[in-house]
Design an enzyme around this catalytic site. Structure first.
Site, PDB file in Angstrom:
ATOM      1  CE1 TYR A  38      -3.935  13.021   3.023  1.00 46.28           C
ATOM      2  CE2 TYR A  38      -2.342  11.990   4.477  1.00 46.28           C
ATOM      3  CZ  TYR A  38      -3.200  11.921   3.399  1.00 46.28           C
ATOM      4  OH  TYR A  38      -3.326  10.731   2.720  1.00 46.28           O
TER       5      TYR A  38
ATOM      6  CB  THR B  52      -0.931   0.044   1.233  1.00 40.96           C
ATOM      7  OG1 THR B  52      -0.110   0.029   2.406  1.00 40.96           O
ATOM      8  CG2 THR B  52      -1.865  -1.150   1.255  1.00 40.96           C
TER       9      THR B  52
END
Lengths: 529, 529
Positions: free
Chosen positions: A447, A121
């Protein structure tokens, strides 16, 4: 079945409705769907494996392709366009530490590189096969057992290849939880979390993986590194901290002992809106510095808040909400905060009350549990948005960093500004929005998500991504942020690592890797460029 | 003025009354006082300094003697008996990072070893000058300023040589505290805490120094290692964790940035007694695993409880207390727990109530604040007991470790048993008692104190100490404990470090030291034997 060229399971879709698409079209123009390459067409491109035979290694093109790449945007471009210019020569599935040692011996003997992986991932290029040398992807997911649970010390020892849901299921059956929920949770593994210093959505309660990882066993080319568990120690530098974030450069973690806690009796997520970013940032800083027993704080900036409401797909309900918020002072520029609490019901509710009370002087408007519960339901489904956007001709990528409080807003604006104009040379716009995903007394992670249009050919889309990634990464470095708060370094962030580690720090890390791996067969090219 | 051959200030004495001495006499026999050597006699023994001149280095015998040794028992024996077989050739007092770099260049040029030191409080032989090479003690205590306070991120940057009380005074003046209170607090320094992974009495609230140390600057022979502050990072292994516990082997910490918090509005210490060790251990484990907001838990075993009550010197009051406890079920074998709380008064009292409630099913008898406040008053004075005991012909030494819960009681019994018979060959008894000084969800530190009689000559007393130290250290290692939870490794624990780090771990640590210090001039012989 798991998607070979995108996120997650083939049976799960996350639809974008007309309003959502209208929102994107208005921001950055209408996307043009691109046809995906077929699996067979892609796997047919793989060069013939150059590996000597080994009982643990599968060299079939199908298996190699499925273990060749991660979830970074360049990896997606390769898969979607079927440009498989890199793949390991084989994939090994060890089932024991002995198997791993055997693979290390094989690699040393034949000068083959090993690329350890969990669920594949990575969004930072951790899995790319090195060019110019043969390589084997070491897929650890068969080592997945709960080997030992010490309820007195609240420690659980697992095979390092255990997936998130499998790990939680094994613990929940015994009344415990690890509490590590990164967005990749469904497909990432314990070993991967340790090797990349992962952080979960509820780290405010459970800590980062650094705090959870209490010991384990690492097979390195120089032998086994056994890390015993102690509650604390003053006996020299902590070897665990050299394994954490080592990204396969030192060896392969086979077993990990982690701190667990009793599964919480109660859990709730609530939403609070603020009239402005500065009000919201001040409020969350005060809340996190008060040290309340919360499990999550996640603050979206105005553009992310607008985007999430637009993509939510419940136009009528959202417009009712917006009218209510407007009456309470949260209009244009409003920010959404998610607050999570877990634990004993009375204590959790007391902490929530305290936190909500602290938001009031900053204009915080508590809208209850509904949006929070919705967020919880979708906490691992939001990643599927990337698949949906792609189908409509849009790419989604993210960067993330962490900085001390005085630089949080500066960083947010710098990354968004840099990204917004990064594709101007292509005549393209970038829709960039940000949230603070993890909050600390000292500062926050920042983020940022980017949405932009696909060009429709591999070369141009790779070039666009490179421009965007470089602009955002330079903004991070120039504003004193770490190149990653939770995704790790891999290949994509490696050029920026020296900015924070310094010349001497980089040479120390290299010396460490070279000491245990004199032949440099462990995941070459990652972390340390 | 500071004592040259014992703990602390010359003006502070901690008397042992007749009952206390009677108690010791009954346990291990009457002590015979030993005459101390004079300072002049001791300093006259120092060999002439062999150092080339340097503006920062003082080579006078007086200054060298005062910076020659720490507080380990072998160091005490040297000082008390005046057997100064080791001393640095000079002492440097740098006032800036530039001064430190100059000393590193001097050391490299002349092949001179550097021994960094703060307040010289090591109890593990960190300061001993290496034999066979010239050396300079680098006394860092002139670098003591609060250089920067970031109230938004709650970070404070200090010169690393700042003493505990000076650091707290500079912070308190601005409303903040670090909250790091090791027993050595009055004479230990921030840099020393970092270099030895120190832990303070209220670590339950404030964390160990590992959690407080957020960044800084280290001068190494290979250049400056700058550690920037981030709230968290996933960018590779954490270089701070290589500096923490490095004990001067990598270089000299000149500046340290630490996490601070608002000075607590309220603070209280309470005492609770339990009828037995097993009841007490179960209770404190449950309390610490409940994650309540306490600042301290410190549990004495039955023999330590008896000893503390006997040495307290308030016979009438203690006998009243013991009668009351006896009525409540705490007789022979009772254990004393200190509980500290700090913070907002309402929250602190709620946490205390919760903790006290949890002790009830285990027979916990809360005796209120008086003993707790007494403990607080004496928290840094108990170290003076060692001076007092010496005057009556007794040596006091300690060992400490940490283990996971299932091994806590086993470890306690093993260390005490090993110590108790360790001097049988000399026909001497050892009075050994234990407390758990720091409690964690995972386990506890096990801290054992030894009292035994002095023989009256240097050689025999050194031999006795060696026998005792070896027996206790072997018990720690054989029962899976770390060789130090809070004192560090130094010279005295170095032979036992490999038991926990392993062959590969030791070679990694050595490679690290050799990489930044190719000439091996930094504190040779310490940490890595």
């Amino acid at each position: 079945m798991r998607r070979w060229n995108g996120w997650g399971d083939e049976s799960v879709a996350f639809a974008l409705n007309e309003e959502a698409l209208g929102f994107l079209a208005q921001r950055i123009g209408t996307g043009t769907p691109v046809a995906d390459a077929e699996f067979e067409q892609a796997s047919a491109q793989l060069k013939v494996s150059r590996l000597p035979e080994h009982r643990l290694i599968d060299t079939s093109p199908e298996v190699r392709l499925r273990n060749a790449l991660g979830q970074s945007l360049p990896d997606w471009l390769r898969l979607r366009y079927g440009v498989i210019d890199t793949a390991p020569d084989g994939v090994a599935y060890p089932e024991s530490a002995q198997d791993v040692r055997e693979l290390l011996e094989y690699a040393a003997l034949h000068g083959v590189a090993l690329i350890p992986q969990g669920g594949g991932t990575s969004v930072a290029g951790h899995l790319t096969a090195p060019s110019g040398t043969r390589s084997v992807a070491v897929n650890m997911t068969r080592m997945r057992q709960l080997l030992y649970l010490d309820t007195e010390s609240q420690l659980a020892t697992f095979g390092a290849g255990v997936f998130g849901p499998d790990l939680e299921a094994q613990l929940r059956a015994r009344g415990y939880t690890l509490g590590h929920f990164p967005q990749s949770f469904e497909y990432s593994t314990l070993g991967g979390w340790v090797a990349t210093r992962s952080s979960g959505q509820q780290s405010l309660r459970y800590g980062r993986i650094e705090q959870m990882f209490r010991g384990g066993s690492v097979e390195t080319p120089a032998g086994t590194l056994h890390l015993p568990t102690f509650p604390a120690s003053a006996a020299g530098p902590d070897l665990r901290e050299m394994v954490l974030g080592s990204e396969g450069r030192l060896g392969i973690l086979t077993e990990a002992t982690v701190r667990v806690t009793a599964a919480p009796a109660y859990e709730a997520f609530h939403a609070v809106f603020f009239p402005s970013w500065s009000a919201a940032e001040t409020a969350v800083r005060q809340v996190v510095q008060a040290g309340l027993s919360l499990s999550m704080l996640r603050l979206s900036n105005p553009l992310e808040t607008t985007t999430m409401l637009a993509l939510a797909g419940h136009k009528r309900m959202i417009s009712l909400l917006e009218r209510y918020l407007s009456l309470r002072g949260c209009k244009q520029g409003k920010c959404m905060l998610m607050i999570g609490v877990s634990g004993r019901k009375s204590l959790a509710r007391a902490a929530l009350r305290e936190a909500l009370g602290m938001t009031l002087p900053h204009g915080g408007v508590h809208v209850g549990r509904m949006m929070g519960e919705k967020w919880k339901q979708n906490r691992f489904r939001n990643v599927y948005l990337r698949n949906a956007a792609w189908q409509h001709g849009y790419a989604i990528d993210t960067v993330e960093t962490a900085v001390d409080w005085p630089r949080v807003e500066i960083m947010m604006r710098a990354v968004e500004s840099a990204a917004t104009v990064a594709l101007a040379q292509y005549g393209e716009k970038v829709h960039a929005y940000t949230h603070l995903s993890h909050l600390y007394a000292q500062g926050a992670s920042v983020y940022t998500t980017f949405v932009y249009r696909l060009a429709g050919d591999y070369e141009t889309d790779l070039a666009r991504w490179k421009s965007l990634k470089k602009a955002a990464s330079m903004a991070i470095v120039e504003n004193g942020g770490t190149i990653s708060h939770q995704h790790g370094v891999g290949s994509d962030h490696a050029p920026y690592l020296a900015a924070e580690k310094g010349r001497l720090g980089m040479s120390v890390l290299r010396a460490l890797a070279e000491h245990v791996d004199t032949q440099q067969i462990m995941n070459p090219g990652k972390l340390l460029p």
